[in-house]
Design a protein around this motif. Structure first.
Motif, PDB file in Angstrom:
ATOM      1  N   MET A 170      13.772   7.066  -7.118  1.00 37.68           N
ATOM      2  CA  MET A 170      12.308   6.886  -7.257  1.00 37.68           C
ATOM      3  C   MET A 170      11.899   5.495  -6.754  1.00 37.68           C
ATOM      4  O   MET A 170      10.849   5.322  -6.136  1.00 37.68           O
ATOM      5  N   ASN A 171      12.742   4.505  -7.016  1.00 40.51           N
ATOM      6  CA  ASN A 171      12.522   3.134  -6.524  1.00 40.51           C
ATOM      7  C   ASN A 171      12.442   3.157  -4.992  1.00 40.51           C
ATOM      8  O   ASN A 171      11.529   2.587  -4.372  1.00 40.51           O
ATOM      9  N   ALA A 172      13.364   3.886  -4.369  1.00 41.06           N
ATOM     10  CA  ALA A 172      13.378   3.976  -2.901  1.00 41.06           C
ATOM     11  C   ALA A 172      12.139   4.720  -2.385  1.00 41.06           C
ATOM     12  O   ALA A 172      11.504   4.293  -1.408  1.00 41.06           O
ATOM     13  N   ILE A 173      11.774   5.808  -3.046  1.00 42.84           N
ATOM     14  CA  ILE A 173      10.608   6.589  -2.609  1.00 42.84           C
ATOM     15  C   ILE A 173       9.345   5.713  -2.642  1.00 42.84           C
ATOM     16  O   ILE A 173       8.453   5.848  -1.803  1.00 42.84           O
ATOM     17  N   ALA A 174       9.303   4.789  -3.590  1.00 46.13           N
ATOM     18  CA  ALA A 174       8.136   3.888  -3.689  1.00 46.13           C
ATOM     19  C   ALA A 174       7.981   3.043  -2.422  1.00 46.13           C
ATOM     20  O   ALA A 174       6.857   2.746  -1.999  1.00 46.13           O
ATOM     21  N   HIS A 175       9.109   2.652  -1.790  1.00 47.17           N
ATOM     22  CA  HIS A 175       9.007   1.874  -0.543  1.00 47.17           C
ATOM     23  C   HIS A 175       8.356   2.738   0.542  1.00 47.17           C
ATOM     24  O   HIS A 175       7.490   2.283   1.283  1.00 47.17           O
ATOM     25  N   ALA A 176       8.786   3.999   0.616  1.00 45.93           N
ATOM     26  CA  ALA A 176       8.223   4.901   1.630  1.00 45.93           C
ATOM     27  C   ALA A 176       6.746   5.174   1.353  1.00 45.93           C
ATOM     28  O   ALA A 176       5.917   5.183   2.270  1.00 45.93           O
ATOM     29  N   MET A 177       6.420   5.389   0.065  1.00 49.90           N
ATOM     30  CA  MET A 177       5.033   5.702  -0.279  1.00 49.90           C
ATOM     31  C   MET A 177       4.108   4.609   0.258  1.00 49.90           C
ATOM     32  O   MET A 177       3.094   4.897   0.911  1.00 49.90           O
ATOM     33  N   GLU A 178       4.484   3.337   0.018  1.00 50.78           N
ATOM     34  CA  GLU A 178       3.592   2.258   0.464  1.00 50.78           C
ATOM     35  C   GLU A 178       3.660   2.054   1.982  1.00 50.78           C
ATOM     36  O   GLU A 178       2.700   1.572   2.580  1.00 50.78           O
ATOM     37  N   ALA A 179       4.775   2.451   2.591  1.00 50.74           N
ATOM     38  CA  ALA A 179       4.874   2.327   4.059  1.00 50.74           C
ATOM     39  C   ALA A 179       3.915   3.284   4.758  1.00 50.74           C
ATOM     40  O   ALA A 179       3.399   2.973   5.831  1.00 50.74           O
ATOM     41  N   PHE A 180       3.663   4.454   4.138  1.00 52.71           N
ATOM     42  CA  PHE A 180       2.776   5.430   4.792  1.00 52.71           C
ATOM     43  C   PHE A 180       1.366   4.866   5.009  1.00 52.71           C
ATOM     44  O   PHE A 180       0.683   5.266   5.931  1.00 52.71           O
ATOM     45  N   TYR A 181       0.931   3.944   4.135  1.00 57.25           N
ATOM     46  CA  TYR A 181      -0.415   3.379   4.340  1.00 57.25           C
ATOM     47  C   TYR A 181      -0.398   1.888   4.701  1.00 57.25           C
ATOM     48  O   TYR A 181      -1.435   1.233   4.688  1.00 57.25           O
ATOM     49  N   ALA A 182       0.765   1.365   5.050  1.00 55.45           N
ATOM     50  CA  ALA A 182       0.838  -0.067   5.380  1.00 55.45           C
ATOM     51  C   ALA A 182      -0.011  -0.366   6.621  1.00 55.45           C
ATOM     52  O   ALA A 182      -0.004   0.420   7.577  1.00 55.45           O
ATOM     53  N   PRO A 183      -0.739  -1.478   6.615  1.00 52.31           N
ATOM     54  CA  PRO A 183      -1.575  -1.791   7.779  1.00 52.31           C
ATOM     55  C   PRO A 183      -0.747  -2.001   9.049  1.00 52.31           C
ATOM     56  O   PRO A 183      -1.234  -1.774  10.147  1.00 52.31           O
ATOM     57  N   ASP A 184       0.511  -2.428   8.900  1.00 50.29           N
ATOM     58  CA  ASP A 184       1.377  -2.655  10.059  1.00 50.29           C
ATOM     59  C   ASP A 184       2.383  -1.516  10.252  1.00 50.29           C
ATOM     60  O   ASP A 184       3.438  -1.702  10.845  1.00 50.29           O
ATOM     61  N   ARG A 185       2.047  -0.310   9.767  1.00 50.81           N
ATOM     62  CA  ARG A 185       2.964   0.831   9.915  1.00 50.81           C
ATOM     63  C   ARG A 185       3.152   1.180  11.396  1.00 50.81           C
ATOM     64  O   ARG A 185       2.306   0.855  12.226  1.00 50.81           O
ATOM     65  N   ASN A 186       4.257   1.846  11.684  1.00 55.56           N
ATOM     66  CA  ASN A 186       4.528   2.273  13.062  1.00 55.56           C
ATOM     67  C   ASN A 186       5.231   3.621  13.023  1.00 55.56           C
ATOM     68  O   ASN A 186       5.751   4.036  11.984  1.00 55.56           O
ATOM     69  N   PRO A 187       5.269   4.335  14.149  1.00 58.68           N
ATOM     70  CA  PRO A 187       5.806   5.708  14.136  1.00 58.68           C
ATOM     71  C   PRO A 187       7.281   5.805  13.761  1.00 58.68           C
ATOM     72  O   PRO A 187       7.706   6.823  13.217  1.00 58.68           O
ATOM     73  N   VAL A 188       8.086   4.764  14.054  1.00 56.33           N
ATOM     74  CA  VAL A 188       9.517   4.830  13.721  1.00 56.33           C
ATOM     75  C   VAL A 188       9.689   4.826  12.200  1.00 56.33           C
ATOM     76  O   VAL A 188      10.411   5.649  11.623  1.00 56.33           O
ATOM     77  N   ILE A 189       8.992   3.904  11.562  1.00 54.39           N
ATOM     78  CA  ILE A 189       9.079   3.822  10.097  1.00 54.39           C
ATOM     79  C   ILE A 189       8.516   5.105   9.473  1.00 54.39           C
ATOM     80  O   ILE A 189       9.079   5.648   8.513  1.00 54.39           O
TER      81      ILE A 189
END
Ligand code: NAD
Length: 353
Positions: A170-189
């Motif tokens: 769940m700790n790891a999923i939290a990193h992904a959750m916030e990456a989906f809306y990160a202002p500096d997100r990119n297609p690889v991530i």
């Protein structure tokens, strides 16, 4: 129209597989070192000693004093042991606490780091170091902090207790959750995070049913790498801030805190960016990303309320106040009353969405 993006590249070398811990020596030499100090927690000392033995002449000793939140006093002892040992690199074997100690040594001495992660916390791919001094936790980022090499060995995760497997996922999923809306997100991530969601969704129930299921453990560790990469290469927001508030000011356990907060922080931001969080809703069902994560957490037996980890209802006002004290980026404005409502729901363990 494709969104604009910058892909910074990934600087850490990654070796992934089964039995890969045996390649630690080769990786230390590849970085140009003749001697490396092996690090672990007291709990994983025997594993660290076995690793040191397998490293032969490359091993400069074992420092098995790593503890949660990287207290600077322990780091001072470890730096002394590192200098006395004649090592020029560290091999950190363990979860986020051990990786944190390796980073703290590296930033003070210039040591190279080979990290062998044994949980899904995800510190290994990041340039972030959290440390505690006089009971206060501070966080810094620097290129010297990011490990040079990470060796993922599925075999080492077979012993991860089911409770920690669940909360660490769940700790790891939290990193992904916030990456989906990160202002500096990119297609690889984004691709890595999408893949991680399905890998955890499928892998964790199989691990609970059979903790030595090698294939399921492999899928979970692969997902952990994806999520760690997200944490290390794009900006985090409200969820990580709140986890930091509880860990830092209320001394709650790291992985459990993330596990409990995740459905509620997701619900809070899903109101603002439902489309960006749709990969989570697609992976977990439940009608929304937040509902899907809550149902998944329940199905795998994760803790679900702040009350379960010792937070009193009376603490929530103070936690909300600390959470909004300094401004930081988040897709939805951070208003104290709305954060207080989020915390109330998380304290009660109410299903969001
Ligand atoms: P941890 O490293 O404290 O490990 C918890 C316990 O489990 C320890 O006793 C450890 O020895 C044991 N353990 C670990 N792997 C095991 C295994 N495979 N089998 C049996 N026992 C095992 O916990 P964690 O959740 O991995 O890390 C939490 C810490 O990491 C926190 O201090 C957190 O702030 C930090 N962290 C930092 C970052 C970052 O980027 N800086 C990212 C994530 C976490």
């Amino acid at each position: 129209m494709m969104q604009e993006f910058v892909f910074p590249g990934l600087t850490t070398r990654v070796v992934f597989g089964s039995g890969t811990m045996s390649r630690a020596g080769e990786e230390v030499r590849r970085l140009g070192h003749e001697r490396a100090l092996v690090l672990s927690t007291p709990h994983q000392k025997a594993d660290a000693e076995r690793l040191a033995e397998s490293l032969g002449d490359l091993a400069a000793g074992v420092f098995a004093g790593a503890v949660m939140h990287t207290p600077v006093e322990i780091t001072a002892e470890a730096v002394e042991a590192y200098r006395a040992s004649g090592a020029s690199a560290v091999v950190s074997l363990g979860g986020g606490s051990t990786t944190g100690l390796g980073k703290a040594i590296a930033v003070r001495t210039g040591a190279d780091q080979v990290v062998i992660p044994t949980t899904y916390a995800g510190s290994e791919m990041t340039d972030i170091l959290g440390e505690t001094a006089n009971g206060e936790k501070t966080t810094r980022r620097s290129p010297d902090i990011r490990p040079e090499t990470v060796i993922y060995d599925v075999d080492l995760t077979l012993s991860l207790p089911v409770g920690l497997t669940v909360t660490s996922a769940m700790n790891a999923i939290a990193h992904a959750m916030e990456a989906f809306y990160a202002p500096d997100r990119n297609p690889v991530i984004e691709l890595m995070c999408r893949d991680a969601m399905t890998a955890f969704r499928d892998g964790i129930p199989r691990i609970i049913a059979s903790p030595h299921d090698h294939d399921a453990r492999g899928r979970a560790l692969y997902a952990a790498w994806c999520c760690s990469t997200a944490l290390g290469y794009v900006q985090m927001a409200l969820h990580h801030k709140l986890a930091h508030v509880f860990g830092g000011s209320f001394d709650t356990p790291h992985a459990e805190t993330h596990a409990i907060l995740l459905p509620y922080t997701t619900a809070f931001n899903e109101e603002a960016v439902p489309d960006l969080l749709s990969p989570i809703a697609e992976a977990f069902g439940g009608g929304s990303a937040a509902g899907g994560l809550y149902d998944f957490a329940r199905s795998i037996g994760a803790p679900q309320s702040l009350g379960e980890i010792g937070i009193e209802e009376a603490d929530l006002d103070r936690a909300a106040a600390i959470a909004v004290k300094n401004a930081y980026q988040n897709p939805r404005p951070l208003e104290r009353a709305a954060i207080r409502d989020l915390l109330q729901a998380a304290w009660e363990g109410r299903r969001p969405g």
